[in-house]
Design an enzyme around this catalytic site. Structure first.
Site, PDB file in Angstrom:
ATOM      1  CD  GLU A   1     -10.310  -2.164  -4.940  1.00  0.00           C
ATOM      2  OE1 GLU A   1     -10.043  -3.033  -4.083  1.00  0.00           O
ATOM      3  OE2 GLU A   1     -11.443  -1.655  -5.085  1.00  0.00           O
TER       4      GLU A   1
ATOM      5  NE  ARG B   1     -12.532  -7.052  -4.377  1.00  0.00           N
ATOM      6  CZ  ARG B   1     -11.899  -5.883  -4.466  1.00  0.00           C
ATOM      7  NH1 ARG B   1     -10.595  -5.864  -4.645  1.00  0.00           N
ATOM      8  NH2 ARG B   1     -12.561  -4.747  -4.377  1.00  0.00           N
TER       9      ARG B   1
ATOM     10  CB  CYS C   1      -9.565   3.155  -4.529  1.00  0.00           C
ATOM     11  SG  CYS C   1      -8.864   1.513  -4.464  1.00  0.00           S
TER      12      CYS C   1
ATOM     13  CG  HIS D   1      -9.501   4.643   2.176  1.00  0.00           C
ATOM     14  ND1 HIS D   1      -9.638   3.330   2.558  1.00  0.00           N
ATOM     15  CD2 HIS D   1      -9.912   5.383   3.245  1.00  0.00           C
ATOM     16  CE1 HIS D   1     -10.121   3.259   3.796  1.00  0.00           C
ATOM     17  NE2 HIS D   1     -10.294   4.502   4.236  1.00  0.00           N
TER      18      HIS D   1
ATOM     19  CG  ASP E   1       3.974   2.721  -8.373  1.00  0.00           C
ATOM     20  OD1 ASP E   1       4.877   3.486  -8.749  1.00  0.00           O
ATOM     21  OD2 ASP E   1       4.073   1.985  -7.370  1.00  0.00           O
TER      22      ASP E   1
ATOM     23  CD  GLU F   1     -15.907  -6.539  -4.241  1.00  0.00           C
ATOM     24  OE1 GLU F   1     -15.757  -5.300  -4.316  1.00  0.00           O
ATOM     25  OE2 GLU F   1     -14.955  -7.341  -4.183  1.00  0.00           O
TER      26      GLU F   1
END
Length: 762
Positions: free
Chosen positions: A449, A409, A730, A728, A506, A438
């Site tokens: 995501e 990340r 995602c 959420h 987007d 993760e």
């Protein structure tokens, strides 16, 4: 579609005959049997007149049985018979008939003078309706439609005027509309007489190429409302076949005449053609139409005529109807991959495929073709990898079937760039994302995501790759120069992966960007060939920099002394990374003043510089990144608007469809909170509905497949009701506290969605 559509070319110089019409599951052929004499044309017409006792609007069954006796046309390709009762021995050339029955078409016909006006016709109709005496109206229709010459005599504004321009068809449109609007309210025998006249016109012996009067007659006959009935489809098919077979020059005239129809008439004709194609593909009653194997030319003919309407729509400004209204949703249910393979193998040759006319295919079909085409390429690559490992007796890793992306990340952008560069050969495989450190499997949420976070970072104004244009509310490529444009290639690759993995991004690019992506639609073999260089106009600049486009427009229309008042040269300046730089639009441009004579050239060079040349390296990298994933012949089927829909989704919202497709967790659709939610959302104005969708999914657009493809979920969250809703993105999920009243839910929801603006938008 195969076979006999190839007869579409050259038919205008041939003489052909109509096959018998299939009616009530049987074929009635007049003159069948050795002892039956071939009837004269006069007997044929009189036999039709005697059979008017069969009811029903449109083309009567009794009429169908006698059609075969009509005179055939010489030297033409025989149209496929509708049923097996037709035998070659019954097909007689016009040369076998007595001279008095031949009807040669004069080379230079003199059109008779007809003086009836629209007002007089309407008065005739009113009198007939009141008195029940239809003789005068019957005579008018019988005379008007008996030949192409009479059609011109009735509807041409000046009987023997030339009207040989694309700008003016010479047709009295008001009179045509009045005659056709009244036709379906006349007695059945009048309607039958019109159809008989059309058959006579289509069967007429032709010599030489079509004249403009013939073209005018086709233009008028095409507007006949009787073709809405399946009973008339055989006649309609033959009319379409003859129009489809006209020369390219004649089609050019028709296109420009069609665009001058009223929007309502134009739409009616388009919808009639679409319905004809759908009914031929999937008839409600198989016995209602001839067997498709006997008339495989119907759909190619109709589709080619429909392409004339599409062309007319495209050259109209603004378009007469949205391009999406040309989609035939029925084609979503055919074997479109077979159509695609036929098109790939045969191109635009005589082997018909709907892919030759992509305007008729919906974006859903085109997206499926791109995905399946890429999947086949991926499967082929995966098979080669598996065979290679097995042949070397290596352990087979099922990860070979996926594009596995592992990122941190904290280093999202650089890790993503490294992974996609290193695994460029796997881009067509199914995407699977893992965030380092993760736990959890990617069931779609992590992939989405990853896209959302990457796009948000790349398009942030501080990053500098793209400039946000406040006036047009879109992003455009920064023109700064650098040594490495790989990050622009990453953005293109992301867009390609989003299309392939059905993720709506987007991203706010102007439509011109997608036109550049299709310039050309397939990557050239020559690595030095230019890409992304679409012709740029002032209208294109308006999409990106509306204020500058307005200023250039004023320059073009300025009436004063351009050189002295504007004091411009063919050199422009623009800011790059805080530094002003100057560029010549042409060699020696700084010494060439802009004048009234050369201002058009100045504007064209300026627009081309801004939208093409100044960002060429950036866009070329972006172009190659997109095509590295979506490299497919199927891109040639797409319009720029459709590429935008594949990348960003559709702007058309249907909240009722979202309600039907919604899933629930902790709630059911009968709960008070859920019922209040949908009452509020359905009553929202469009702007708030878009904000809700953006809040819940990360985009205010809908996937190409519709709201059902969102997998939208409403979940219950056990918190006090003074909390705001949570989303959420995602998982396309919105979490609602158990609000008790509609007023409370509306207040909290409006606050939540109104304070969740997307990145870079103000």
């Amino acid at each position: 579609m195969d076979g006999e559509h190839s007869a579409l070319s050259g038919v205008e110089r041939d003489r052909e005959r109509l096959p018998p019409i299939y009616s009530n599951s049987s074929c009635v052929v007049l003159g069948r049997g050795a002892k039956q004499p071939f009837p004269s044309l006069g007997n044929f017409i009189s036999s039709l007149s005697q059979k008017r006792d069969v009811g029903g609007r449109g083309f009567p069954a009794s009429f169908a049985g006698t059609l075969t006796s009509t005179v055939g046309l010489r030297h033409g390709r025989e149209l496929p018979p509708i049923c097996n009762d037709v035998r070659q021995k019954h097909r007689l050339s016009i040369d076998t008939l007595p001279p008095e029955l031949k009807a040669p078409f004069p080379l230079d016909p003199i059109i008779p003078l007809r003086t009836k006006t629209t007002k007089e016709f309407q008065e005739d109709m009113d009198r007939a309706a009141l008195s029940g005496d239809w003789r005068e109206v019957r005579d008018f229709y019988l005379t008007t439609f008996e030949s192409f010459i009479e059609i011109n005599a009735a509807f041409k504004r000046e009987a023997n005027g030339l009207f040989n321009t694309i700008e003016d068809s010479g047709v009295n449109a008001k009179f045509v509309n009045a005659v056709y609007d009244a036709l379906l309210s006349t007695p059945q025998d009048i309607q039958k007489s019109v159809l008989k006249g059309i058959i006579n016109s289509l069967l007429r012996e032709w010599k030489g190429p079509r004249t403009k009067d013939d073209l005018r007659a086709y233009f008028i006959l095409l507007q006949n409302p009787q073709y809405s009935s399946t009973n008339t489809y055989v006649i309609y098919a033959h009319l379409l076949r003859q129009i489809a077979a006209l020369s390219e020059a004649d089609h050019h005239f028709l296109v420009h005449w069609l665009k001058r129809l009223s929007a309502r008439r134009f739409r009616q004709l388009v919808e009639r053609l679409l319905q004809f194609i759908s009914t031929r593909l999937f008839p409600a009653d198989p016995d209602e139409l001839p067997p498709s194997s006997k008339c495989s030319w119907w759909i190619p003919s109709a589709t080619k005529v429909l392409s004339l309407f599409n062309a007319a729509n495209s050259v109209s400004s603004p378009p007469i109807m949205p391009f999406t209204d040309f989609y035939n949703i029925t084609l979503d249910h055919i074997d479109f991959m077979e159509e695609y393979r036929t098109w790939q193998n045969y191109g635009n040759s005589n082997r018909f495929s709907f892919c030759q006319f992509p305007f008729i295919l919906s974006t859903v079909v085109k997206k499926a073709i791109i995905q399946k085409d890429s999947e086949q390429q991926m499967i082929s690559q995966a098979r080669q990898s598996l065979v290679s490992k097995v042949s070397r007796r290596q352990r087979v890793d099922m990860n070979l079937l996926f594009l596995n992306i592992k990122v941190r990340r904290a280093q999202l952008l650089s890790d993503s760039l490294d992974e996609l560069t290193r695994k460029r050969c796997d881009l067509k495989k199914k995407l699977r994302v893992t965030f380092v450190g993760e736990a959890g499997l990617d069931m779609g949420g992590l992939t989405k995501e990853w896209f959302l976070l990457l796009v948000r970072q790349i398009f942030h104004t501080d990053y500098g790759m793209f400039t946000y244009m406040k006036d047009s509310r879109c992003h455009w490529f920064s023109s700064w120069k650098c040594d490495n444009y790989s990050e622009f290639q990453l953005v293109g690759t992301l867009m390609g992966l989003a299309v392939y993995n059905s993720i709506a991004l987007d991203i706010h690019f102007p439509l011109y960007c997608y036109r550049k992506l299709l310039s050309p639609p397939t990557v050239p073999c020559d690595q030095n060939a230019f890409v992304g260089m679409a012709t740029a106009t002032l209208e294109d600049l308006q999409q990106v920099m509306p204020e500058l486009a307005h200023g250039l427009g004023e320059l073009l229309s300025y009436e004063g002394n351009v050189e002295e008042d504007f004091y411009l040269t063919f050199q422009i300046s623009q800011e790059e990374m805080g530094i002003m730089k100057s560029y010549n639009l042409k060699p020696g441009g700084d010494k060439i003043p802009v004048t009234k004579q050369n201002r058009k050239e100045y504007v064209q060079l300026y627009v081309d510089f801004l939208l093409n040349k100044s960002i060429y390296k950036q866009f070329a990298a972006f172009y190659h990144g997109f095509h590295s994933v979506c490299a497919s012949d199927a891109l040639m089927l797409l319009r720029p608007e459709e590429v935008e829909m594949l990348v960003c989704g559709s702007p058309e919202l249907d909240m009722s469809a979202l309600q039907k497709a919604a899933q629930y967790e902790g709630y059911n659709k009968a709960d008070t909170t859920v019922r209040c939610f949908w009452e509020v959302v359905l009553a929202f104005p469009l702007e708030l509905q878009k904000k809700l969708l953006h809040f819940a999914t990360g985009s205010d657009r809908v996937p190409v497949g519709g709201m059902a493809d969102l997998n939208f979920k409403i979940s219950k969250i056990d918190v006090p009701t003074d909390w705001l809703p949570v989303s959420h993105t995602c998982f396309n999920q919105i979490c609602l506290p158990p609000y008790r009243t509609r007023k409370e839910l509306k207040h909290k929801l409006t606050i939540a969605i109104s304070n969740a603006e997307g990145f870079g938008l103000e």
